[in-house]
Design a protein around this motif. Sequence first.
Motif, PDB file in Angstrom:
ATOM      1  N   VAL B 302       0.833  -1.200   0.000  1.00  0.00           N
ATOM      2  CA  VAL B 302       0.000   0.000   0.000  1.00  0.00           C
ATOM      3  C   VAL B 302       0.877   1.262   0.000  1.00  0.00           C
ATOM      4  CG1 VAL B 302      -0.308   0.241   2.506  1.00  0.00           C
ATOM      5  CG2 VAL B 302      -2.147   0.902   0.999  1.00  0.00           C
ATOM      6  N   ALA B 303       2.155   1.084   0.342  1.00  0.00           N
ATOM      7  CA  ALA B 303       3.124   2.182   0.306  1.00  0.00           C
ATOM      8  C   ALA B 303       4.186   1.856  -0.749  1.00  0.00           C
ATOM      9  CB  ALA B 303       3.779   2.364   1.669  1.00  0.00           C
ATOM     10  N   LEU B 304       4.480   2.843  -1.593  1.00  0.00           N
ATOM     11  CA  LEU B 304       5.319   2.593  -2.769  1.00  0.00           C
ATOM     12  C   LEU B 304       6.555   3.492  -2.785  1.00  0.00           C
ATOM     13  CD1 LEU B 304       2.329   2.615  -5.275  1.00  0.00           C
ATOM     14  CD2 LEU B 304       3.488   0.590  -4.391  1.00  0.00           C
ATOM     15  N   PRO B 305       7.626   3.025  -3.423  1.00  0.00           N
ATOM     16  CA  PRO B 305       8.861   3.842  -3.467  1.00  0.00           C
ATOM     17  C   PRO B 305       8.722   5.018  -4.425  1.00  0.00           C
ATOM     18  CG  PRO B 305       9.135   1.822  -4.736  1.00  0.00           C
ATOM     19  CD  PRO B 305       7.795   1.724  -4.080  1.00  0.00           C
ATOM     20  N   LEU B 306       9.489   6.085  -4.157  1.00  0.00           N
ATOM     21  CA  LEU B 306       9.454   7.283  -4.999  1.00  0.00           C
ATOM     22  C   LEU B 306      10.412   7.101  -6.180  1.00  0.00           C
ATOM     23  CD1 LEU B 306       8.595  10.306  -5.341  1.00  0.00           C
ATOM     24  CD2 LEU B 306      10.527  10.898  -3.878  1.00  0.00           C
ATOM     25  N   TYR B 307       9.895   7.203  -7.361  1.00  0.00           N
ATOM     26  CA  TYR B 307      10.669   7.015  -8.587  1.00  0.00           C
ATOM     27  C   TYR B 307      11.573   5.773  -8.510  1.00  0.00           C
ATOM     28  CZ  TYR B 307       9.168  11.698  -9.966  1.00  0.00           C
ATOM     29  OH  TYR B 307       8.408  12.796 -10.299  1.00  0.00           O
ATOM     30  N   PRO B 308      10.968   4.611  -8.393  1.00  0.00           N
ATOM     31  CA  PRO B 308      11.797   3.398  -8.318  1.00  0.00           C
ATOM     32  C   PRO B 308      12.645   3.190  -9.568  1.00  0.00           C
ATOM     33  CG  PRO B 308       9.482   2.837  -8.702  1.00  0.00           C
ATOM     34  CD  PRO B 308       9.535   4.301  -8.396  1.00  0.00           C
ATOM     35  N   GLN B 309      12.193   3.761 -10.708  1.00  0.00           N
ATOM     36  CA  GLN B 309      12.921   3.563 -11.963  1.00  0.00           C
ATOM     37  C   GLN B 309      14.309   4.193 -11.957  1.00  0.00           C
ATOM     38  OE1 GLN B 309      10.225   5.489 -11.445  1.00  0.00           O
ATOM     39  NE2 GLN B 309       9.784   6.888 -13.121  1.00  0.00           N
ATOM     40  N   PHE B 310      14.586   5.082 -11.003  1.00  0.00           N
ATOM     41  CA  PHE B 310      15.936   5.649 -10.930  1.00  0.00           C
ATOM     42  C   PHE B 310      16.955   4.555 -10.579  1.00  0.00           C
ATOM     43  CE2 PHE B 310      14.250  10.150  -9.713  1.00  0.00           C
ATOM     44  CZ  PHE B 310      13.848  10.351 -11.024  1.00  0.00           C
ATOM     45  N   GLY B 311      16.507   3.543  -9.845  1.00  0.00           N
ATOM     46  CA  GLY B 311      17.358   2.368  -9.627  1.00  0.00           C
ATOM     47  C   GLY B 311      18.157   2.339  -8.350  1.00  0.00           C
TER      48      GLY B 311
END
Lengths: 101, 428
Positions: B302-311
Amino acid sequence: MHESEHPKNSPVEPEDPMMLKAEPVSGDPEVMLACIVEEYARMGWGADEIMELFDKPFFRATNGLKALFGEDEIRKRIESTLRQCGVLRCKETHAEPETEV
Amino acid sequence: MSKVYNWQLGRKMKYPYDENHPDWQFAFVFNINRCIACQTCTMACKSTWTFSKGQEFMWWNNVETKPYGGYPQNWDVKLLNMLEKVNPDKQAWSADKGGTEKPYGTFQGMTIFEAAKKNISPTGSQRALGYLPTDAEWRSPNIHEETAAGDTMKKGEWGHSTQLPEHKVWFFYLQRLCNHCTYPGCLAACPRKAIYKRPEDGIVLIDQERCRGYRKCVEACPYKKSLYRPTTKISEKCIGCYPRIEGKDPTLSSNGVPLETRCMTACVGKIRLQGLVKKAPDGTWANVPDNPLHFLIRERQVALPLYPQFGTEPNGFYIPPRWVPRSYLTQMFGPGVDAAIEQYVCPDRELLDVLQLFRASQQIIFKFKIEKGPKVAELEVTLPSGKKKTQEVYNDTVIGYNKNGKESIRITVEEPTFERGSEHVNSI
């Protein structure tokens, strides 16, 4: 030194930081209003307490919504939301500080 | 370059160093839905750590307004643009979600580490794709952010003014601090090897004696949370209030139990929950279902990382704001947004109980337990899809335990009250 063209008539540089750029992003302030009210109802806030968030100019989001919809409309919507979702109450009990033996 | 596993991307990725994980990891969850940008967190941090000469423009914690704002200005848009330029039209996710290995699917685009090798400048390539913000971009953390909510100007009131596209007033607040990433961009880029992750809690620190102020960390941190101090000519960043995490605050923690950071404990909106999660030897999160962070982030997602695509595998997680257009949120928090909001809007019994732990105690809650009670209400909830659902409320008690296993907080959910509107004669 003599410039042939006055700077104000020269074209804007592509990377000019002063150039005004704006693009609308679709979104709905009515949904924003309903969600914020419901969130605070879930925290146990009543209508009057929630209304304060909209009254105080320091809270720009909620105060901006009041400017948009008007005070009466905000009050009406708070009451209508609270009628539907209710105000969630919780009782907190903090443990006594542990004493060193 | 080594190959390391990034669970948020659902795949291995290139990183300058081998995997080397701490025993515990500093992590936090922010519930964006409740933030009204009172900035109490910002000032709590400022008055504790960055009140000295040379730190005037240094905000380790800031709350910015989206979609317009950013500190430094447009930090995220700039980096997203850079990534898009290196890898056009391919910064996308596949939908093969599955288990703990790839909870959000697989990111098929390039991270900042992978894109850096394709972005060769006259001075060579970077270790992590990034840019150095100008002084003007750092100058004010909230400049021009909320003008959409200001007084209305009449058309043509200012001579030769520009007509902007109409924008309805909506926005949300994004709370930001160092994410104490698993694969930090700052650490990867430091030529002095002055940046390290603490083995005991995963907090990322800059060794102030080794740092020479080359600002490679400022350039490489995708979240722009490493900052340069001109008076000392070295860089500084959030230290995760580590004396509190260690339980060494003599006034508040005489028994040595870890406390949440200053910015977390100061939150009056009760949007923050911070703690430590146990790491398994292979770097994954150990399966500890009764840790509230594990429950919200890994079990319920229910809680997600901020801009996970940055890696960088950030360890800050957000419950996304439910009134914001989904395409915008998906870019910001990845493909898990729809499922997260759907759950949050109509929380089940257990989730509703755990959500009460936000800002309930200064002590870090390592474990929770729920004592079940009878059903006390049924509420009609409108889901984002427009469908109606019934939310059941139970008279449950959620108990939070500190590191010593002692009870720290006990919260009982009670029967909701319904307020009558002002149209009723007998209403107050």
